[in-house]
Each structure stands twice: as C-alpha cells, then as structure tokens.
Scaffold this motif. Structure first.
Motif, PDB file in Angstrom:
ATOM      1  N   LEU A  51       2.515  18.041   7.423  1.00  0.00           N
ATOM      2  CA  LEU A  51       1.255  18.689   7.079  1.00  0.00           C
ATOM      3  C   LEU A  51       0.212  18.357   8.145  1.00  0.00           C
ATOM      4  CD1 LEU A  51       1.383  17.685   3.323  1.00  0.00           C
ATOM      5  CD2 LEU A  51       1.627  20.024   4.188  1.00  0.00           C
TER       6      LEU A  51
ATOM      7  N   ASP B 168      -3.916  19.072   9.813  1.00  0.00           N
ATOM      8  CA  ASP B 168      -5.258  19.616   9.864  1.00  0.00           C
ATOM      9  C   ASP B 168      -5.297  20.664  10.982  1.00  0.00           C
ATOM     10  OD1 ASP B 168      -8.055  19.884   9.583  1.00  0.00           O
ATOM     11  OD2 ASP B 168      -8.422  18.304  11.050  1.00  0.00           O
TER      12      ASP B 168
ATOM     13  N   LYS C  22     -10.798  17.961   1.503  1.00  0.00           N
ATOM     14  CA  LYS C  22     -10.370  16.620   1.903  1.00  0.00           C
ATOM     15  C   LYS C  22     -11.595  15.721   1.942  1.00  0.00           C
ATOM     16  CE  LYS C  22      -8.787  18.284   5.729  1.00  0.00           C
ATOM     17  NZ  LYS C  22      -8.199  18.463   7.066  1.00  0.00           N
TER      18      LYS C  22
ATOM     19  N   PHE D 226      -4.307  17.194  -1.203  1.00  0.00           N
ATOM     20  CA  PHE D 226      -3.089  16.708  -0.535  1.00  0.00           C
ATOM     21  C   PHE D 226      -1.860  16.950  -1.408  1.00  0.00           C
ATOM     22  CE2 PHE D 226      -6.586  14.066   1.156  1.00  0.00           C
ATOM     23  CZ  PHE D 226      -6.482  14.409   2.493  1.00  0.00           C
TER      24      PHE D 226
ATOM     25  N   CYS E  73       6.160  13.202   3.083  1.00  0.00           N
ATOM     26  CA  CYS E  73       5.360  14.034   3.988  1.00  0.00           C
ATOM     27  C   CYS E  73       4.606  13.167   4.989  1.00  0.00           C
ATOM     28  CB  CYS E  73       4.324  14.845   3.204  1.00  0.00           C
ATOM     29  SG  CYS E  73       5.007  16.174   2.185  1.00  0.00           S
TER      30      CYS E  73
ATOM     31  N   PHE F 254       1.237  13.443   7.440  1.00  0.00           N
ATOM     32  CA  PHE F 254       0.007  14.227   7.524  1.00  0.00           C
ATOM     33  C   PHE F 254      -0.772  13.795   8.754  1.00  0.00           C
ATOM     34  CE2 PHE F 254      -4.599  14.491   6.550  1.00  0.00           C
ATOM     35  CZ  PHE F 254      -4.715  15.867   6.513  1.00  0.00           C
TER      36      PHE F 254
ATOM     37  N   ASP G  14      -4.391  14.167  10.888  1.00  0.00           N
ATOM     38  CA  ASP G  14      -5.801  14.558  10.805  1.00  0.00           C
ATOM     39  C   ASP G  14      -6.601  13.723  11.791  1.00  0.00           C
ATOM     40  OD1 ASP G  14      -8.655  14.794   9.634  1.00  0.00           O
ATOM     41  OD2 ASP G  14      -7.517  16.093   8.284  1.00  0.00           O
TER      42      ASP G  14
ATOM     43  N   CYS H 280      -7.222  10.809   6.457  1.00  0.00           N
ATOM     44  CA  CYS H 280      -5.947  10.079   6.511  1.00  0.00           C
ATOM     45  C   CYS H 280      -5.827   9.125   5.340  1.00  0.00           C
ATOM     46  CB  CYS H 280      -5.824   9.331   7.835  1.00  0.00           C
ATOM     47  SG  CYS H 280      -5.563  10.416   9.267  1.00  0.00           S
TER      48      CYS H 280
ATOM     49  N   ALA I 289      -4.905  11.041   2.252  1.00  0.00           N
ATOM     50  CA  ALA I 289      -3.479  11.389   2.219  1.00  0.00           C
ATOM     51  C   ALA I 289      -2.627  10.183   1.855  1.00  0.00           C
ATOM     52  CB  ALA I 289      -3.058  11.951   3.577  1.00  0.00           C
TER      53      ALA I 289
ATOM     54  N   MET J 184       1.379   9.766   1.105  1.00  0.00           N
ATOM     55  CA  MET J 184       1.804  10.316   2.399  1.00  0.00           C
ATOM     56  C   MET J 184       1.707   9.266   3.501  1.00  0.00           C
ATOM     57  SD  MET J 184       0.048  14.099   2.410  1.00  0.00           S
ATOM     58  CE  MET J 184       0.412  15.289   1.109  1.00  0.00           C
TER      59      MET J 184
ATOM     60  N   ALA K 286       0.227   8.896   7.082  1.00  0.00           N
ATOM     61  CA  ALA K 286      -0.789   9.608   7.855  1.00  0.00           C
ATOM     62  C   ALA K 286      -0.832   9.132   9.300  1.00  0.00           C
ATOM     63  CB  ALA K 286      -2.166   9.428   7.206  1.00  0.00           C
TER      64      ALA K 286
END
Length: 201
Positions: free
Chosen positions: A5, A7, A139, A145, A159, A161, A163, A169, A172, A177, A179
């Motif tokens: 995922l 941004d 976010k 998320f 996942c 993520f 960003d 972060c 997430a 997640m 991040a």
C-alpha cells in the motif's frame, strides 16, 4: 509481505513540502509559512482535515485558508501549491513492478480535493484506491488503513505501507502493518525489496 500500500503525494511524486516552499517564495511569504500553519494544529489544520474528508470543496478551502497564509488571491491556490510537484520515476517504476508481479497494490491517499492526482497513472499502478475525500476518512485514522488492506484482500499484518509522513506510518503500524517512512527512492526501495522479496530497481 503479501500486499503493498502506498501514499501518492511525496511518495510517487517529488517532495510536496518543497513545492509548498516554492509557492511561499513566489507569493512573497516566508518559505515555511504553509508548513508552520499546519504545525500550529489550529484552524489551518482543521480546514485541511475537512478538505481531506470531503467536507469542504477546494474553492471553499482556498477562500478560508488563503488569509491564514497571507495570500490575497485564493483562486487556483491549491494548484499553485502543488505546481512544483513532479513524478518520482524510480518509485513509479518500482510500484509498477510490484503490481505486475501479481502482488496486490493499493493507494491510500489524503486528498486535496482530487486536483493533484494523475488518474491514468493511478489506474495503471493500483488494484484498489482509497482516497480520503471519497470515503470520509483521513490518515492517520486507523479505519482508512484497515479499509485499504481489506480492499486488496490482504490482512493488515501482511501489508507494507509507504508514506512520507511519520504520523501516517505510525497510524499504519497501529493496525499491524509494516510501514516505511519514505525519504527518497534510494532508501525506500532497498527496504521494500527486502520485505517483498523482489528486485525493484
């Protein structure tokens, strides 16, 4: 990791805050005026959150936000704020490789009213898209998320993520997640390669 995922602004593009600095200099303001208005966490940040959730139209946001900056001409202000933002080709190529490999990819983006996206590119790179103004969330709220993970069909714990903002972060990570705080392709891509087990450069 089984899902990826990302941004949009500041990850698949050049640094957004550098564009904001260019805007400030062009408008005769101190270079960090925009950043400082958000840091104050007062009316300026409240207006941005309303815009991100789709509660304000771009023109209404601009009309109310411009006086906080000291900008006289509010029409087209958001476009001028983002005028210096360009595609980050190494990051775009990397996301394309992830997508083409069969790993589900998704976008989770806080919207500035939808005027800053390359919709053709988004359609090419992502299986699913979560844009704040379309879902009424922003976010780092945990629900956005979880929605991103659900839409690509991968549990948050599986996942990664990416960003460019620390608070996003952290949001997430709060739902499980992994991040990556993006500071440029040179540092992000090695981390992403290790987590996904594939070459991205």
């Amino acid at each position: 990791m089984r899902g990826a995922l990302f941004d949009f602004g500041g990850v698949l593009t050049t640094n957004v805050f550098e564009s904001f600095r260019d805007f400030c200099e062009a408008e005769g303001l101190e270079p960090d005026t925009v950043r400082n208005v958000f840091r104050e966490r007062g009316e300026g940040l409240d207006l941005l959150r309303q815009l991100e959730r789709g509660e304000l139209e771009v023109d209404d946001f601009s009309e109310r936000f411009a006086p906080l900056l000291g900008v006289r001409e509010h029409k087209g202000m958001v476009e001028r704020l983002f005028a210096g933002v360009k595609p980050d080709e190494p990051m775009i190529d990397a996301v394309r490789r992830v997508h083409d490999s069969g790993i589900p990819t998704g976008l989770i983006s806080n919207s500035w009213g939808g005027v800053t996206y390359d919709l053709d590119l988004i359609g090419e790179l992502f299986d699913e898209v979560v844009i704040s103004g379309q879902v009424g969330l922003h976010k780092p709220e945990p629900e956005i998320f979880r929605m991103g993970a659900e839409r690509i069909g991968v549990p948050p714990e599986q996942c990664v993520f990416v960003d460019d903002l620390k608070e996003n972060c952290e949001g997430a990570e709060a739902v499980g997640m992994t991040a990556i705080l993006h500071r440029g392709a040179d540092t992000t891509l090695p981390e992403l390669e290790e987590l996904l087990g594939m070459e991205l450069r």
